[in-house]
Design an enzyme around this catalytic site. Sequence first.
Site, PDB file in Angstrom:
ATOM      1  N   GLU A   1     -12.097  -8.649 -39.365  1.00 36.44           N
ATOM      2  CA  GLU A   1     -13.353  -8.409 -38.638  1.00 36.44           C
ATOM      3  C   GLU A   1     -13.725  -6.957 -38.864  1.00 36.44           C
ATOM      4  O   GLU A   1     -12.959  -6.062 -38.497  1.00 36.44           O
ATOM      5  CB  GLU A   1     -13.134  -8.680 -37.151  1.00 36.44           C
ATOM      6  CG  GLU A   1     -12.692 -10.118 -36.893  1.00 36.44           C
ATOM      7  CD  GLU A   1     -11.895 -10.297 -35.609  1.00 36.44           C
ATOM      8  OE1 GLU A   1     -11.856  -9.380 -34.774  1.00 36.44           O
ATOM      9  OE2 GLU A   1     -11.288 -11.367 -35.451  1.00 36.44           O
TER      10      GLU A   1
ATOM     11  N   PHE B   1     -23.800 -10.053 -38.081  1.00 34.32           N
ATOM     12  CA  PHE B   1     -24.761  -9.363 -37.223  1.00 34.32           C
ATOM     13  C   PHE B   1     -25.261  -8.121 -37.931  1.00 34.32           C
ATOM     14  O   PHE B   1     -24.488  -7.401 -38.570  1.00 34.32           O
ATOM     15  CB  PHE B   1     -24.096  -8.986 -35.892  1.00 34.32           C
ATOM     16  CG  PHE B   1     -24.957  -8.135 -35.001  1.00 34.32           C
ATOM     17  CD1 PHE B   1     -26.056  -8.673 -34.337  1.00 34.32           C
ATOM     18  CD2 PHE B   1     -24.671  -6.780 -34.825  1.00 34.32           C
ATOM     19  CE1 PHE B   1     -26.843  -7.882 -33.516  1.00 34.32           C
ATOM     20  CE2 PHE B   1     -25.470  -5.988 -33.996  1.00 34.32           C
ATOM     21  CZ  PHE B   1     -26.554  -6.543 -33.340  1.00 34.32           C
TER      22      PHE B   1
ATOM     23  N   SER C   1     -11.787   4.606 -36.061  1.00 31.98           N
ATOM     24  CA  SER C   1     -11.120   3.332 -35.740  1.00 31.98           C
ATOM     25  C   SER C   1     -10.854   2.543 -37.009  1.00 31.98           C
ATOM     26  O   SER C   1     -11.446   1.480 -37.216  1.00 31.98           O
ATOM     27  CB  SER C   1     -12.021   2.492 -34.819  1.00 31.98           C
ATOM     28  OG  SER C   1     -12.352   3.193 -33.654  1.00 31.98           O
TER      29      SER C   1
ATOM     30  N   GLU D   1     -35.509   8.410 -27.722  1.00 34.27           N
ATOM     31  CA  GLU D   1     -36.143   7.930 -26.480  1.00 34.27           C
ATOM     32  C   GLU D   1     -35.193   7.160 -25.567  1.00 34.27           C
ATOM     33  O   GLU D   1     -35.492   6.968 -24.392  1.00 34.27           O
ATOM     34  CB  GLU D   1     -37.398   7.101 -26.790  1.00 34.27           C
ATOM     35  CG  GLU D   1     -37.122   5.891 -27.656  1.00 34.27           C
ATOM     36  CD  GLU D   1     -38.364   5.018 -27.867  1.00 34.27           C
ATOM     37  OE1 GLU D   1     -39.459   5.475 -27.532  1.00 34.27           O
ATOM     38  OE2 GLU D   1     -38.184   3.888 -28.355  1.00 34.27           O
TER      39      GLU D   1
END
Lengths: 188, 188
Positions: B41, B18, B116, B143
Site C-alpha cells: 500500500e 485514489f 514514513s 485559504e
Amino acid sequence: MIKLKNLEEKTISKEKLFSGKVIDLYLEDVELPNGKTSKREIVKHPGAVAVLALTDDENIILVKQYRKALERTIVEIPAGKLEKGEKPEYTALRELEEETGYTAAELKKITAFYTSPGFADELVHLYLAEQLTPLDEKRELDEDEFVEVMEVPLADALKLMESQDIYDAKTAYAIQYLELQRAMQAKK
Amino acid sequence: MIKLKNLEEKTISKEKLFSGKVIDLYLEDVELPNGKTSKREIVKHPGAVAVLALTDDENIILVKQYRKALERTIVEIPAGKLEKGEKPEYTALRELEEETGYTAAELKKITAFYTSPGFADELVHLYLAEQLTPLDEKRELDEDEFVEVMEVPLADALKLMESQDIYDAKTAYAIQYLELQRAMQAKK
C-alpha cells in the site's frame, strides 16, 4: 501552553475510501475556524516503534531494507509497526529480535513523534536498547520482510547519512540523538 | 556502501486507488526477493519543506496548527508541501513568509529525510533560515490554513517537546539539531 485562539477543524462528514493491511484512507469534509469548509485526506496507521540499538563497543545496529514506496534500498534503525493491542516496548523488543537477532537487557524510551502530521496519524515510539546479546535461535521475520543487518560506529552512520543511504526521519533523529549524547559527555 | 544481496521488490501490477489534492494512493502487487508475491500500500506525496528559522536573538519561530489527522493542535516549525515544479529552497522561503511574516537573508539546507518510508514517499527538505526581517506586507496563507506564530528560546522548545505540544519528527529533529550545534559551540 497558553491557548490564544481556537484553530480546530470540525468533522462534517467522513468517508472511508480504503481499508488495507497497513493503512486506511479517509476523506473528511471539515468546517474551518472561519466557518468555511474544506476537504482533508487522512491516512490512518497503527503506529510504529524504532530502536536505537547500541552494542557494548558502542556500534549502532542498522538494517538495510528495500522500501517499495521509495523504489530503493535504504538503511534504517530496526523498526516495525504496532500489532493490535501490543505495548510499544514489547513491539520494540520483538522487532529488534526479529530484524537483528539480538535481544536487549536494557530498553529505555527516548521520545515519540508523528512522522507526517499533514496527512497521517503514524506515531513512532523511539527506544534506546543496550546490553545486547545474540539470541540462541533467530526469530522469524514477517514473510514479506527481507533485511540485511549492519553494525557501524557513529562516524560511519554519519557517512551513510551524507551518502543518503540513511535517509529517513526516525534514523536521522536517532543518530543525531547519539551525537548529542556524546557531545554532552565530552563536555563534562 | 557494499552491496551484499539484492533486496529489491519488483512491481507486477499497480492500481491507483485514489487521487487527491495532497496524496495519491496505490496498491501494488510485488515480487519479493524469494520469488513469492505480496501487496504494498503506497502513498505518493509531492514532498515538503520545513524551516528552522532563528531570530537574531536566537529564538526559534514556531507555528501552532490544528492537524486533522491527529485531531489536535500541535506546534511545528514552519513547513509546507512542494508545489509542482517548485524548487525546495523557494518553497522554504515562501512557507516561511506565508506562515510567519518573516523573510530570511540566509537560507541553508540542513538535510532531507523520508518521513514514513514504510508506506509513503514524502521527502522533507529541512532548511536553516537566519537574518530574519519582518515583511512590510504579510503574505496570504492558503485559504484552508490557520496558524498562530510563536517565538521561543531553545529551552522553551524543549519544554514543548516534553509536554508533547511539539510532537512531530521534523520539528523534533530541527530542535535537536540546534541543541547539538550549541553543545558543539560550547565545547570549543
